[in-house]
Design a protein around this motif. Structure first.
Motif, PDB file in Angstrom:
ATOM      1  N   GLU A 102      61.166 -99.814-102.158  1.00 48.09           N
ATOM      2  CA  GLU A 102      62.029-101.182-102.076  1.00 48.09           C
ATOM      3  C   GLU A 102      60.895-102.204-102.482  1.00 48.09           C
ATOM      4  O   GLU A 102      61.339-103.363-102.721  1.00 48.09           O
ATOM      5  CB  GLU A 102      62.490-101.073-100.641  1.00 48.09           C
ATOM      6  N   GLY A 103      59.678-102.131-102.564  1.00 45.67           N
ATOM      7  CA  GLY A 103      58.774-102.890-102.838  1.00 45.67           C
ATOM      8  C   GLY A 103      58.505-103.324-104.569  1.00 45.67           C
ATOM      9  O   GLY A 103      57.989-104.111-104.912  1.00 45.67           O
ATOM     10  N   TRP A 105      60.225-104.066-107.681  1.00 47.15           N
ATOM     11  CA  TRP A 105      61.647-105.052-107.982  1.00 47.15           C
ATOM     12  C   TRP A 105      61.859-104.735-109.588  1.00 47.15           C
ATOM     13  O   TRP A 105      60.933-104.704-110.303  1.00 47.15           O
ATOM     14  CB  TRP A 105      61.356-106.415-107.724  1.00 47.15           C
ATOM     15  N   ASN A 165      74.306-107.774-107.504  1.00 50.11           N
ATOM     16  CA  ASN A 165      73.256-108.933-107.805  1.00 50.11           C
ATOM     17  C   ASN A 165      73.290-109.315-109.227  1.00 50.11           C
ATOM     18  O   ASN A 165      72.109-109.063-109.856  1.00 50.11           O
ATOM     19  CB  ASN A 165      71.782-108.577-107.204  1.00 50.11           C
ATOM     20  N   LYS A 185      66.032-104.893-105.768  1.00 47.35           N
ATOM     21  CA  LYS A 185      64.694-104.353-104.855  1.00 47.35           C
ATOM     22  C   LYS A 185      64.680-102.757-104.593  1.00 47.35           C
ATOM     23  O   LYS A 185      65.523-102.438-103.775  1.00 47.35           O
ATOM     24  CB  LYS A 185      64.572-104.990-103.869  1.00 47.35           C
ATOM     25  N   GLY A 186      64.068-102.168-105.712  1.00 49.32           N
ATOM     26  CA  GLY A 186      64.057-100.516-105.537  1.00 49.32           C
ATOM     27  C   GLY A 186      64.842-100.190-106.551  1.00 49.32           C
ATOM     28  O   GLY A 186      65.531-100.672-107.202  1.00 49.32           O
ATOM     29  N   LYS A 189      68.592 -99.274-106.165  1.00 51.45           N
ATOM     30  CA  LYS A 189      69.385-100.259-105.724  1.00 51.45           C
ATOM     31  C   LYS A 189      69.628-101.131-107.245  1.00 51.45           C
ATOM     32  O   LYS A 189      70.829-101.395-107.512  1.00 51.45           O
ATOM     33  CB  LYS A 189      68.985-101.341-104.866  1.00 51.45           C
ATOM     34  N   ALA A 190      68.677-101.267-108.041  1.00 52.94           N
ATOM     35  CA  ALA A 190      68.833-101.762-109.318  1.00 52.94           C
ATOM     36  C   ALA A 190      69.606-100.983-110.222  1.00 52.94           C
ATOM     37  O   ALA A 190      70.448-101.426-110.961  1.00 52.94           O
ATOM     38  CB  ALA A 190      67.432-102.146-109.970  1.00 52.94           C
ATOM     39  N   THR A 235      55.565-105.019-108.646  1.00 52.37           N
ATOM     40  CA  THR A 235      55.581-104.229-107.378  1.00 52.37           C
ATOM     41  C   THR A 235      54.946-105.440-106.318  1.00 52.37           C
ATOM     42  O   THR A 235      54.495-106.746-106.747  1.00 52.37           O
ATOM     43  CB  THR A 235      54.413-103.169-107.183  1.00 52.37           C
ATOM     44  N   LYS A 236      54.941-105.081-104.979  1.00 48.22           N
ATOM     45  CA  LYS A 236      54.343-106.156-104.212  1.00 48.22           C
ATOM     46  C   LYS A 236      53.083-106.468-104.454  1.00 48.22           C
ATOM     47  O   LYS A 236      52.482-107.550-104.437  1.00 48.22           O
ATOM     48  CB  LYS A 236      54.443-105.425-102.534  1.00 48.22           C
ATOM     49  N   ARG A 239      52.971-108.915-107.411  1.00 45.88           N
ATOM     50  CA  ARG A 239      53.280-110.105-107.000  1.00 45.88           C
ATOM     51  C   ARG A 239      52.215-110.957-106.335  1.00 45.88           C
ATOM     52  O   ARG A 239      52.219-112.155-106.431  1.00 45.88           O
ATOM     53  CB  ARG A 239      54.595-110.185-106.333  1.00 45.88           C
ATOM     54  N   TYR A 310      55.413-110.553-112.697  1.00 44.87           N
ATOM     55  CA  TYR A 310      56.343-109.478-113.307  1.00 44.87           C
ATOM     56  C   TYR A 310      55.997-109.384-114.661  1.00 44.87           C
ATOM     57  O   TYR A 310      55.343-110.385-115.519  1.00 44.87           O
ATOM     58  CB  TYR A 310      57.608-109.710-113.228  1.00 44.87           C
TER      59      TYR A 310
END
Length: 346
Positions: A102-103, A105, A165, A185-186, A189-190, A235-236, A239, A310
């Motif tokens: 989830e981190g 994107w 989204n 996010k993930g 999901k995307a 990723t986290k 970012r 990104y």
């Protein structure tokens, strides 16, 4: 109690590009159903290249639920395909086994062509329209025609009503070519939302008598752009920390994994990744700041922010499987040590 129209949607077993499938069942619920309320549902896998006729049962397992604004009391049910036990993922089920975080994107830029009567929408019956130039982000009948904008606007509304989204639309470089953007996010999901947006677009176009062409180079070896599905990713760590040393290690990892990426970035990509029409060659890896002809485009904002933010992988094509694309990107990123890992090893 309300009778809801549940449209179960899945990916079939065709290769190299699966098709979207869907069928409807009616169920009663007190209110809009939750994922947990939706049952497994069987289907004939022998008709979708997912089973033999002598043992044809496959099972649909709901994994995401979306409102369907095109139907009264409509529900879009994204499913994974399972074996008859309802528990074992079918071999065609790419979603079940991908790397997810989830981190991480992802933003996908889905390009495609509208087609009618065997040619891109707006092309003359023979030959070609005026050369590329005015069509990208164009406006006016001579650039975008009479129904394309109507379709993309309606598609946008359907996606937003479904809770997808969706982040934007624009006419693209070639006549009859358009793009929409999806962020999630993930990996799952995307990619889920790309597939659902594709489904909504294909279904919508039925009433306009127009087809969607997702092939990455439908006009072949001509001076017309192909279609990509550029993958923006972070990723986290990218970012929030990043750094030039980490970025250089990341690019080296992408270079080393070039063949693994190309293998899942969509079929026929050799037709598109020629080094022309804002693409890098399929046989090389490159990166550059604001370079649309590189494998990975590095935004100015990324560099100006201390190599944080990104990046955009421009190699995935329009008919690629976003589950596999996002998973491979995340796999390569996961192989790269952070600065703290490097220091600890030293």
């Amino acid at each position: 109690m309300t009778k809801y129209k549940l449209e179960y949607i899945w990916l079939d077993g065709y290769t190299p590009v699966p098709n979207l499938r869907g069928k409807t069942q009616i169920k009663e619920f007190d209110s809009f159903p939750s994922l947990e309320q939706l049952p497994l549902w069987g289907f004939d896998g022998s008709s979708t290249k997912q089973a033999e006729g002598s043992s044809s049962d496959c099972v649909l397992k709901p994994v995401r639920v979306f409102p369907d604004a095109a139907r009264t009391n409509g529900v879009l049910v994204l499913c994974e395909v399972m074996m008859p036990d309802g528990k074992t993922p079918h071999p065609s089920n790419t979603r079940a086994t991908i790397l997810d975080d989830e981190g991480a994107w992802f933003g996908f830029e889905q390009e495609y062509f509208f087609y009618k009567d065997g040619r891109p929408l707006g092309f003359p019956a023979s030959g070609y329209p005026a050369p590329q130039g005015p069509y990208y982000t164009g406006v006016g009948y001579k650039n975008v025609g009479d129904i394309a904008r109507q379709i993309v606007e309606e598609h946008l509304d359907l996606c937003l009503a479904a809770g997808i989204n969706h982040e934007g639309i624009n006419a693209e470089v070639a006549k009859g070519q358009w793009e929409f953007q999806i962020f999630g996010k993930g990996s799952k999901k995307a990619a889920d939302e790309i597939w659902m947006a594709r489904y909504l677009l294909l279904r919508l176009c039925e009433k306009y008598g127009v087809d969607i062409e997702f092939h990455c180079k439908p006009l072949g070896d001509t001076d017309w752009n192909g279609s990509g599905m550029h993958c923006n990713f972070s990723t986290k760590f990218m970012r929030e920390i990043g750094g030039k040393a980490y970025f250089e290690r990341l690019m080296a990892a992408f270079d080393a994994a070039r063949e693994d990426h190309i293998a899942v970035y969509g079929p026929d990509n050799h037709m598109r990744l020629t080094g022309k029409h804002e693409t890098a060659s399929i046989h090389t890896f490159s990166y550059g700041v604001a370079d649309r002809g590189a494998s990975i485009r590095v935004p100015h904002s990324f560099v100006n922010n201390g190599y944080k933010g990104y990046l955009e992988d421009r190699r995935p094509n329009s008919q690629g499987d976003p589950y596999q694309i996002a998973s491979q990107v995340l796999k390569t990123i996961s192989s790269v040590p952070t600065d703290s890992d490097v220091s600890a090893a030293a």
